[in-house]
Structures are given as structure tokens and as C-alpha cells.
Design a protein around this motif. Structure first.
Motif, PDB file in Angstrom:
ATOM      1  N   UNK A 192      -9.067 -12.578   7.978  1.00 27.66           N
ATOM      2  CA  UNK A 192      -7.949 -11.461   8.193  1.00 27.66           C
ATOM      3  C   UNK A 192      -7.773 -10.414   7.359  1.00 27.66           C
ATOM      4  N   UNK A 193      -8.448  -9.269   7.599  1.00 29.63           N
ATOM      5  CA  UNK A 193      -8.287  -7.994   6.773  1.00 29.63           C
ATOM      6  C   UNK A 193      -7.248  -6.870   7.417  1.00 29.63           C
ATOM      7  N   UNK A 194      -6.432  -6.226   6.440  1.00 31.77           N
ATOM      8  CA  UNK A 194      -5.311  -5.448   6.995  1.00 31.77           C
ATOM      9  C   UNK A 194      -4.984  -4.358   5.917  1.00 31.77           C
ATOM     10  N   UNK A 195      -5.095  -3.010   6.442  1.00 33.53           N
ATOM     11  CA  UNK A 195      -4.736  -2.189   5.650  1.00 33.53           C
ATOM     12  C   UNK A 195      -3.991  -0.952   6.366  1.00 33.53           C
ATOM     13  N   UNK A 196      -3.410   0.038   5.884  1.00 31.73           N
ATOM     14  CA  UNK A 196      -2.675   0.974   6.307  1.00 31.73           C
ATOM     15  C   UNK A 196      -3.401   2.278   6.260  1.00 31.73           C
ATOM     16  N   UNK A 197      -3.364   2.993   7.455  1.00 30.16           N
ATOM     17  CA  UNK A 197      -4.239   4.246   7.558  1.00 30.16           C
ATOM     18  C   UNK A 197      -3.010   5.278   7.633  1.00 30.16           C
ATOM     19  N   UNK A 198      -2.995   5.851   6.429  1.00 27.61           N
ATOM     20  CA  UNK A 198      -1.824   6.672   6.124  1.00 27.61           C
ATOM     21  C   UNK A 198      -2.122   8.186   6.589  1.00 27.61           C
ATOM     22  N   UNK A 199      -1.326   9.017   7.139  1.00 30.70           N
ATOM     23  CA  UNK A 199      -1.487  10.187   7.814  1.00 30.70           C
ATOM     24  C   UNK A 199      -0.739  11.347   7.042  1.00 30.70           C
ATOM     25  N   UNK A 200      -1.120  12.580   7.290  1.00 25.80           N
ATOM     26  CA  UNK A 200      -0.429  13.435   6.658  1.00 25.80           C
ATOM     27  C   UNK A 200       1.138  13.563   6.634  1.00 25.80           C
ATOM     28  N   UNK A 226       4.401   0.536   9.164  1.00 22.60           N
ATOM     29  CA  UNK A 226       5.147   1.600   9.052  1.00 22.60           C
ATOM     30  C   UNK A 226       5.275   2.567  10.140  1.00 22.60           C
ATOM     31  N   UNK A 227       6.226   3.402  10.569  1.00 20.23           N
ATOM     32  CA  UNK A 227       6.264   4.346  11.475  1.00 20.23           C
ATOM     33  C   UNK A 227       5.267   5.362  11.609  1.00 20.23           C
ATOM     34  N   UNK A 228       4.700   5.825  12.716  1.00 17.70           N
ATOM     35  CA  UNK A 228       3.706   6.835  12.710  1.00 17.70           C
ATOM     36  C   UNK A 228       4.209   8.299  13.155  1.00 17.70           C
ATOM     37  N   UNK A 229       5.787   8.364  12.883  1.00 20.22           N
ATOM     38  CA  UNK A 229       6.232   9.661  13.325  1.00 20.22           C
ATOM     39  C   UNK A 229       6.980   9.918  12.252  1.00 20.22           C
ATOM     40  N   UNK A 230       6.986  11.299  11.796  1.00 19.94           N
ATOM     41  CA  UNK A 230       7.722  11.840  10.709  1.00 19.94           C
ATOM     42  C   UNK A 230       9.141  12.225  11.128  1.00 19.94           C
ATOM     43  N   UNK A 231       9.411  12.279  12.429  1.00 19.28           N
ATOM     44  CA  UNK A 231      10.644  12.423  12.938  1.00 19.28           C
ATOM     45  C   UNK A 231      11.748  11.169  12.487  1.00 19.28           C
ATOM     46  N   UNK A 232      11.249  10.258  12.046  1.00 21.64           N
ATOM     47  CA  UNK A 232      11.976   9.079  11.504  1.00 21.64           C
ATOM     48  C   UNK A 232      12.686   9.382  10.267  1.00 21.64           C
ATOM     49  N   UNK A 233      12.356  10.311   9.703  1.00 22.22           N
ATOM     50  CA  UNK A 233      12.847  10.861   8.334  1.00 22.22           C
ATOM     51  C   UNK A 233      11.985  10.103   6.955  1.00 22.22           C
ATOM     52  N   UNK A 234      10.760   9.432   7.172  1.00 18.19           N
ATOM     53  CA  UNK A 234      10.025   8.798   6.370  1.00 18.19           C
ATOM     54  C   UNK A 234       8.774   9.676   5.806  1.00 18.19           C
ATOM     55  N   UNK A 235       8.963   9.927   4.640  1.00 19.91           N
ATOM     56  CA  UNK A 235       7.565  10.662   4.231  1.00 19.91           C
ATOM     57  C   UNK A 235       6.314  10.087   4.516  1.00 19.91           C
ATOM     58  N   UNK A 236       6.250   8.602   4.405  1.00 21.69           N
ATOM     59  CA  UNK A 236       5.126   8.006   4.269  1.00 21.69           C
ATOM     60  C   UNK A 236       4.939   7.390   5.743  1.00 21.69           C
ATOM     61  N   UNK A 237       4.068   7.779   6.483  1.00 26.50           N
ATOM     62  CA  UNK A 237       3.780   7.463   7.927  1.00 26.50           C
ATOM     63  C   UNK A 237       2.336   7.067   8.057  1.00 26.50           C
ATOM     64  N   UNK A 238       2.129   6.226   9.077  1.00 28.17           N
ATOM     65  CA  UNK A 238       0.735   5.731   9.366  1.00 28.17           C
ATOM     66  C   UNK A 238       0.631   4.672  10.428  1.00 28.17           C
ATOM     67  N   UNK A 239      -0.391   4.200  10.433  1.00 22.73           N
ATOM     68  CA  UNK A 239      -0.588   3.301  11.355  1.00 22.73           C
ATOM     69  C   UNK A 239      -1.435   1.907  10.843  1.00 22.73           C
ATOM     70  N   UNK A 240      -0.901   0.863  11.333  1.00 22.86           N
ATOM     71  CA  UNK A 240      -1.595  -0.490  10.699  1.00 22.86           C
ATOM     72  C   UNK A 240      -2.967  -0.558  11.260  1.00 22.86           C
ATOM     73  N   UNK A 297       0.894  -1.358   0.003  1.00 20.84           N
ATOM     74  CA  UNK A 297      -0.155  -0.193   0.062  1.00 20.84           C
ATOM     75  C   UNK A 297       0.987   1.262  -0.206  1.00 20.84           C
ATOM     76  N   UNK A 298       1.950   1.213  -0.710  1.00 20.91           N
ATOM     77  CA  UNK A 298       2.817   2.341  -0.740  1.00 20.91           C
ATOM     78  C   UNK A 298       2.620   3.184  -2.183  1.00 20.91           C
ATOM     79  N   UNK A 299       2.037   2.688  -3.156  1.00 22.96           N
ATOM     80  CA  UNK A 299       1.787   3.435  -4.427  1.00 22.96           C
ATOM     81  C   UNK A 299       0.441   4.340  -4.249  1.00 22.96           C
ATOM     82  N   UNK A 300       0.301   5.159  -4.964  1.00 22.47           N
ATOM     83  CA  UNK A 300      -0.678   5.824  -5.113  1.00 22.47           C
ATOM     84  C   UNK A 300      -2.026   5.507  -5.407  1.00 22.47           C
ATOM     85  N   UNK A 301      -1.741   4.370  -6.205  1.00 19.05           N
ATOM     86  CA  UNK A 301      -3.103   3.732  -6.698  1.00 19.05           C
ATOM     87  C   UNK A 301      -3.591   2.753  -5.720  1.00 19.05           C
TER      88      UNK A 301
END
Length: 368
Positions: A312-320, A289-303, A260-264
């Protein structure tokens, strides 16, 4: 009177102030609402349904490593962003259990007792328990108890983490889910209780700060053989990845792939049949993925995972992406500095001020 004062403002301020106000409203409020509208909705289809929120590598900043003058502002902004995004995802997911996958603090392993207590107070203020019925499950990371690089794991740090966060080795939720804390950092495992043959066996979920299937070492095989996990959730790498492989293929290396890293497909939901994975003896691991932008990652979010019957269903809740917002704020400071510099020159009228016109004498030099 106010209207006249506004009308008398220079053109620069008439443009700058509304633009700055619009950016603040968008970056601090509207962007979070926009992302929440894009998140996937996971609906329960059976009575045996458990929602799980996975928080990886928040690493709240400390007061030792960063000695720059702006560190109080950096800590404040990081804490505020974590608290706001966490509140948004909790409202969206309404989880039954929230699992923290280690590296809760950036300087936990090197902090003294007073510093650790202060960091813990900040942590619980950011990641508060939503309801009294919500289960909170914490496991340590290398930044919490040591073990990063050449740093040794200290027993007093391990004990301190357990005392503050009430770390548990095992948690059973209803009869359908069994959560185990597997510590690859210290190479320790929970006690493996003998399963009952009369009652239906719960699905086994392993939580580990460092990925389990990344290495094909004796520890990995012992974890798989002893607990036979249905799914593994890990962190540490700060990126969203997953792998589905067979035990016999671990020697060839587990091919982790981005998830779930591509825009599509950023908000797609992947679904797996847990009984099918068990019958085929396939292994499934998600790196959250990390939820903190201070880790140097542009794509941050929560599982975000849902155990619904045998599915089992899984997705990533990406944040700003906070770095973009901070970059815009920095660009807005440039014209403000220029204008303030001109005002400063106009008020002081010093000889050295480049903005002040200097009187020059162009009379011819006297002849020798």
C-alpha cells in the motif's frame, strides 16, 4: 490608434493593469500547473494494481447559512476552485476508483428537496465521472444526513442521500480489494458475509466519514473484530493525519500524527506491507484532508492511494492555498478604490467632496 491610446494612459494604469493581469494568470492557471509538477508519481509494479483517489469534505456551499451580499460570488469561486483542482488530480492519478468520504454538501442535512436537488446538480458538475470505467463510491457525512453536534439523524435524509448518490454498503474490486462503508454517525455496519476458505482473501478497506480509531468504544472494537480491516480511510477533521497502532493499545488512545504537512515532506510517499500488518494485527488509519478552502484550512488536498500486490502506497496531492490568492486580490482593490474615488470626485464636483477646492472668505469679521 490603440498604441496611442495606451501611451496616453496615466502611469498608475500602466503599472496596475499589467500587474493585475499577471496575478490572474498566475493564480488561476500557472499555480495549478506548478503544484501538479510537484505531486508524487505512483507506478504500478504488479498486475494486481488499483489506484484510489480519496475526496474528503468538499462541502459545496449552500444558499441558506451565508446571507452576505457576496454569497453568489463565494459559491462560484468555491465551485470553480474545486472543479479545477479535482480535474487536475484526476488527470494526474488516473484512478480506478474515486471514494468520497462524506460531507459532500455544507447544507445537505437542512436542505429541502428542491435545494438538495440543486446542490446535487452542482456537485455532479464539479465532481464528474472521468471515464465510464471509473468507479464512484459515496458515503455520507454529518452535513449530509445530520448528526453534527445536537442535530439528530433523520431517516428521510438518509434515504434521500442513498437515492441521489446510490450509496452502497460494500464494493468488491477484482478479487484483491473489498471496500466497506462504515457509518460511525449512525453506528451502522454493513452485513459481514462469511469469507470463503478456498479462494485468497481480498484486502479489506474501511471507509468512514468520522475516524474509527479516534475512540476506543464498543463500536470501534466491533468494527475491528468483525471486519479485520487492513486499512481505514476517514475524514471529518479536515487535516492530514495517520496512525499505526495495535488493537491492544487502543485503550491508551490512538496517537494520530500529521502526515505530509511539513514543507520538507509534503510530497513523500509512505509504503506499508499489508501482509505484515495483518500478521502482526496492527491497525492503520489515514485521515484525508479537506479539498475545500472554505473549511478554513490553509492546507487542502486529496488523498491518493495505490494497492499494488501486497503493498500500500499513500500520499497527499496538495493543491493551491486559495486564501493567499484571495488576499492578494483584496489588496489589489485598495489602490483601485482610491483612484476611483478621486475620479468620482472629479466628475461630480459636489460641495461635500473632499477633493474639491473650496472658496473661502478670509475677510475680517465686522466689529460689533
Amino acid at each position: 490608434m490603440m498604441k496611442r491610446s495606451i501611451c496616453r494612459l496615466p502611469l498608475f494604469w500602466k503599472i496596475y493593469l499589467p500587474t493585475l493581469a499577471t496575478l490572474i494568470v498566475y493564480n488561476e492557471y500557472l499555480i495549478h500547473i506548478y503544484h501538479s509538477f510537484q505531486w508524487a508519481e505512483l507506478q504500478c509494479e504488479t498486475d494486481s494494481c488499483i489506484k484510489m483517489l480519496l475526496v474528503a469534505d468538499p462541502q459545496i456551499l449552500g444558499n441558506t447559512f451565508d446571507t452576505k451580499l457576496y454569497w453568489p460570488l463565494a459559491n462560484f469561486d468555491s465551485d470553480r476552485h474545486l472543479k479545477r483542482t479535482y480535474k487536475s488530480v484526476v488527470q494526474h492519478a488516473a484512478p480506478d476508483v474515486i471514494c468520497f468520504l462524506g460531507d459532500l454538501m455544507d447544507e445537505g442535512s437542512v436542505a429541502n428537496d428542491d435545494q438538495f436537488a440543486a446542490y446535487f446538480t452542482r456537485f455532479v458538475n464539479i465532481f464528474s465521472q472521468p471515464t465510464a470505467n471509473t468507479i464512484m463510491f459515496y458515503i455520507p457525512g454529518d452535513n449530509d444526513i445530520g448528526g453534527e453536534g445536537l442535530e439528530t439523524i433523520k431517516s428521510d435524509r438518509v434515504l434521500r442521500f442513498k437515492q441521489y448518490f446510490n450509496e452502497q454498503d460494500e464494493l468488491t474490486i477484482d478479487p484483491m480489494l473489498r471496500i466497506l462503508n462504515v457509518n460511525r454517525i449512525s453506528m451502522t455496519l454493513p452485513m459481514n458475509s462469511a469469507p470463503s476458505t478456498e479462494e485468497p482473501q481480498p484486502y479489506t478497506v474501511l471507509l468512514s466519514h468520522m475516524p474509527i480509531l479516534r475512540w476506543s468504544d464498543p463500536f470501534t472494537y466491533k468494527v475491528i473484530d468483525d471486519f479485520q480491516p487492513n486499512v481505514i480511510f476517514s475524514a471529518h477533521e479536515h487535516k492530514s493525519r495517520h496512525v499505526k497502532t495495535h488493537r491492544n493499545q487502543l485503550t491508551q488512545g490512538a496517537p494520530f500524527e500529521p502526515l505530509n504537512t511539513e514543507r520538507s515532506n509534503r510530497h513523500e510517499v509512505v509504503e506499508f506491507d499489508l501482509n505484515y500488518l495483518k500478521d502482526t494485527r496492527e491497525l492503520l488509519e489515514f485521515i484525508v484532508p479537506t479539498c475545500s478552502y472554505r473549511m478554513g484550512e490553509m492546507k487542502i488536498g486529496y488523498g491518493y492511494a495505490m494497492f499494488d500486490g501486497d503493498k500500500l502506497r499513500y500520499t497527499v496531492l496538495w493543491t493551491s492555498q486559495r486564501f493567499y490568492q484571495l488576499a492578494v486580490y483584496s489588496m489589489m482593490l485598495i489602490p483601485l478604490k482610491l483612484v476611483c474615488g478621486q475620479l468620482w470626485c472629479g466628475v461630480l464636483k459636489r460641495y461635500w467632496c473632499c477633493c474639491r477646492k473650496r472658496n473661502r472668505n478670509y475677510l475680517p469679521l465686522p466689529l460689533a
